[in-house]
Design an enzyme around this catalytic site. Structure first.
Site, PDB file in Angstrom:
ATOM      1  N   THR A  25     -23.341  51.660  12.219  1.00  0.00           N
ATOM      2  CA  THR A  25     -24.599  51.545  13.021  1.00  0.00           C
ATOM      3  C   THR A  25     -24.803  50.402  14.013  1.00  0.00           C
ATOM      4  O   THR A  25     -25.813  50.721  14.667  1.00  0.00           O
ATOM      5  CB  THR A  25     -25.583  50.787  11.668  1.00  0.00           C
ATOM      6  OG1 THR A  25     -25.326  51.849  10.371  1.00  0.00           O
ATOM      7  CG2 THR A  25     -26.774  51.173  11.835  1.00  0.00           C
TER       8      THR A  25
ATOM      9  N   GLU B 282       0.049  31.918 -13.529  1.00  0.00           N
ATOM     10  CA  GLU B 282      -0.057  31.776 -11.946  1.00  0.00           C
ATOM     11  C   GLU B 282       1.172  31.239 -11.218  1.00  0.00           C
ATOM     12  O   GLU B 282       1.386  31.767 -10.271  1.00  0.00           O
ATOM     13  CB  GLU B 282      -1.274  31.024 -11.514  1.00  0.00           C
ATOM     14  CG  GLU B 282      -2.672  31.638 -12.118  1.00  0.00           C
ATOM     15  CD  GLU B 282      -3.014  33.034 -11.679  1.00  0.00           C
ATOM     16  OE1 GLU B 282      -2.691  33.422 -10.523  1.00  0.00           O
ATOM     17  OE2 GLU B 282      -3.799  33.706 -12.517  1.00  0.00           O
TER      18      GLU B 282
ATOM     19  N   HIS C 246       3.454  34.143 -10.438  1.00  0.00           N
ATOM     20  CA  HIS C 246       3.051  34.926  -9.350  1.00  0.00           C
ATOM     21  C   HIS C 246       3.559  34.200  -8.085  1.00  0.00           C
ATOM     22  O   HIS C 246       4.080  34.836  -7.234  1.00  0.00           O
ATOM     23  CB  HIS C 246       1.481  35.156  -9.431  1.00  0.00           C
ATOM     24  CG  HIS C 246       1.025  36.162 -10.474  1.00  0.00           C
ATOM     25  ND1 HIS C 246       1.585  37.447 -10.390  1.00  0.00           N
ATOM     26  CD2 HIS C 246       0.148  35.940 -11.423  1.00  0.00           C
ATOM     27  CE1 HIS C 246       1.093  38.043 -11.391  1.00  0.00           C
ATOM     28  NE2 HIS C 246       0.164  37.204 -12.063  1.00  0.00           N
TER      29      HIS C 246
END
Length: 632
Positions: free
Chosen positions: A237, A454, A457
């Protein structure tokens, strides 16, 4: 002037309301006064022998209307202010009842009349007694109310449909907004950062209209239309607004939903009206945002035998774009993020000759977008735009604008005079993970489990070559998550099986760490398991990266599988697919456990630091693990 117009509209509204209230009151009063009481024959003969009945009329040999004498009228009838008393005495009946055998009733009536010396009149009416005058008197008020109501509704519909006077006939007129040289449109192509390829094609369309002879002198034809395709927020847009600011030709702007209406034929009428106006203003540009509202493929998800107003609108649009007598300099620009569902007739050359892909910005394009949005902000000298661009992979232009705005709000909330790097990082965290919840109560044993989850990870992502390196890890609750980690993924166009397996291994490291430290697992890995399952499934089913299934992909880019309930493979293949998905996930889970067990001390050190500080950054992992090495 605006206040006077609004006031006059409100006055008309109250006049309509008062008139409706008056007519409704009269209608209900009239209906209450003219409702006769229903009785039976026994009750009739009781009042008949008392001499209270003036006259009876037998209609159609089955219904008897009873007229009482003047002195026997009820008090309510006598004081009725809306009806003449003389008219009541002569024309209004007070009771009615039905008879079975007319001869029996008539014989009994005559016997009582003779026995009690009564002068009651009996009359018979078998023809239709309604006249035009009486019908209008009985139902005229209702008809007037109905006419006033529909005039009022049509005026409202006409007002929303546009046009002077708010007439109902303007409902078929186009709702497109016209921009021309008199409008002060400040957005230009300079305000559109990135999107260089898309800008070139859109700029060329503007040039077609400005100097058509430059392109037609060699025998070429000006394109009929261009379709902007891209994810939400990528700038479709905004490009159209830039065209309106750059082009020195009339520019019609509207949405696909502006054609759709509850009345049959309105959509097609608005399309015709739009192109008639455009031809009068030729050369010009028509911009239709969200064209999938009317351009959806015909025949899909429609009721058989129904008259689909949307399909009629699409048919008219197809005719106007490439039908007889369309040799005018009118170019149609359209935008959508659902190009897969558009009708093929709409996408063919001759209608939308060009398809312009508006992709999410790359690293350099994100940097340009940041520079545009940061012009209005008061920044610290330490703000690193390159760093911010690297921290936002996959973000659209709208996302980056939101980050800049959120960073300003965060800095103002902290009473700072300038926006710093940390404010931008907090804004990114806020948008991705949600609002930080420091006051959320978490038990110590749960907090410890979250920290190890955590830390698992973070550790695996640091040690594996193809896993995304850590940027930040925290155990502060944010949004729906109890802990989270942010990574800096590598921007690549192709992905290998090794890279996908490393990513799966890093996602499974949280649950692996829980099992190693606590000898149990929890529900905290839900989001990780969802991502892992989709990743493994895409390897087997979509990308053909599994040896047992082979170089086969069951991906359907046409979207036809959405409308069928059958799978494109047999039950035996489905079983093999399930087995291979489970095999990939189990292998990477064991791999994650082995890496964590070999580095258990460093895992505990990282988790304890996380419990102490609650937030760790890339430098903290360097201090524990050193520079990244890929021996795993």
């Amino acid at each position: 002037m605006i206040n006077k117009k609004v006031k006059s509209k409100n006055n008309f509204f109250w006049i309509y309301a008062v008139i409706l209230a008056i007519f409704l009151g009269i209608f209900f009063l009239k209906s209450s006064f003219y409702n006769p009481k229903k009785i039976n024959q026994d009750y009739f003969f009781k009042i008949f022998i008392k001499g209270d009945v003036k006259k009876i009329i037998i209609k159609h040999r089955e219904l008897v209307l009873v007229y009482l004498k003047k002195e026997n009228l009820s008090y309510t009838d006598r004081i009725n202010p809306f009806i003449n008393r003389k008219k009541i005495m002569t024309n209004s009946f007070q009771y009615e009842f039905e008879i079975g055998d007319l001869q029996f009733f008539q014989r009994k009536f005559e016997e009582y009349k003779k026995k009690y010396h009564l002068n009651t009149i009996i009359d018979f009416k078998n023809q239709q007694e309604y006249t035009i005058t009486k019908f209008f008197f009985d139902y005229g008020i209702f008809l007037i109310l109905l006419i006033i109501f529909w005039v009022f509704i049509f005026r409202k519909i006409g007002a929303t449909g546009g046009g002077p006077g708010g007439q109902i006939f303007n409902i078929g007129k186009s709702r497109a907004r016209l921009f021309d040289e008199s409008d002060n449109i400040k957005i230009t192509f300079k305000d559109v950062a990135g999107l260089e390829g898309a800008k070139e094609e859109v700029q060329e369309i503007v040039e077609f209209l400005k100097s058509p002879k430059k392109y037609t002198k060699l025998g070429g034809k000006i394109p009929k239309g261009a379709l902007l395709i891209g994810a939400p927020g990528t700038g479709k847009t905004l490009l159209a607004k830039a065209v309106a600011g750059e082009a020195k030709v009339p520019f019609f702007s509207l949405s696909g939903s502006d054609f759709v209406e509850m009345f049959v034929g309105v959509g097609a009428s608005r399309v015709r009206d739009l192109f008639e106006k455009a031809k009068d203003k030729s050369p010009c540009i028509i911009f239709i945002d969200e064209i999938d509202a009317i351009g959806r493929a015909r025949g899909k998800s429609s009721i058989a035998g129904s008259n689909d107003e949307r399909e009629n609108t699409l048919n008219q649009l197809l005719t106007e774009m490439d039908g007889f007598g369309t040799h005018t300099n009118v170019i149609v620009l359209a935008a959508t993020n659902r190009s897969d569902i558009l009708d093929k007739a709409l996408l063919r050359p001759g209608r939308f000759d060009r398809t312009i892909l508006v992709d999410p910005p790359e690293l350099n394009e994100r940097k340009e977008i940041f520079q545009v949005h940061l012009k209005k902000l008061i920044l610290s000298k330490k703000v690193d735009i390159d760093f911010l661009a690297r921290q936002t992979p996959g973000f659209s232009g709208a996302d980056i604008a939101n980050i800049c705005n959120e960073s300003a709000l965060i800095a103002a909330r902290k009473n700072r005079s300038q926006i710093e790097n940390k404010d931008f990082l907090d804004a990114i965290d806020r948008i991705i993970g949600g609002l930080e919840k420091k006051n959320k109560i978490i038990k110590p044993n749960e907090k410890k489990r979250i920290a190890y989850h955590e830390a698992g990870h973070a550790m695996i992502s640091w040690l594996l070559e193809h896993a995304a390196p850590l940027v930040k890890v925290t155990i502060v609750p944010r949004g729906k998550s109890l802990g989270s980690a942010w990574y800096l993924p590598e921007e690549r166009q192709l992905t290998t099986p090794e890279q996908m397996k490393d990513e799966i291994c890093a996602l499974l490291a949280g649950r692996s760490a829980e099992e190693i430290i606590f000898n149990s697992i929890s529900t905290g890995a839900l989001n990780d398991l969802e991502k892992v399952t989709k990743q493994a499934q895409s390897m087997v089913v979509i990308f053909g990266l599994n040896e047992k299934i082979g170089n086969i992909s069951y991906y359907d880019s046409t979207g036809q599988n959405e409308f069928t309930f059958s799978k494109p493979y047999s039950e035996k293949t489905a079983q093999i697919i399930d087995e291979e998905i489970s095999k990939i996930i189990n292998e990477q889970y064991k791999r994650a456990k082995n890496i964590l067990k070999n580095n258990e001390k460093k895992l505990s050190l990282l988790a304890n630091k996380l419990l102490e500080k609650e937030v760790l950054f890339r430098e903290d992992l360097k201090n524990i693990f050193g520079e990244r090495s890929f021996s795993c």
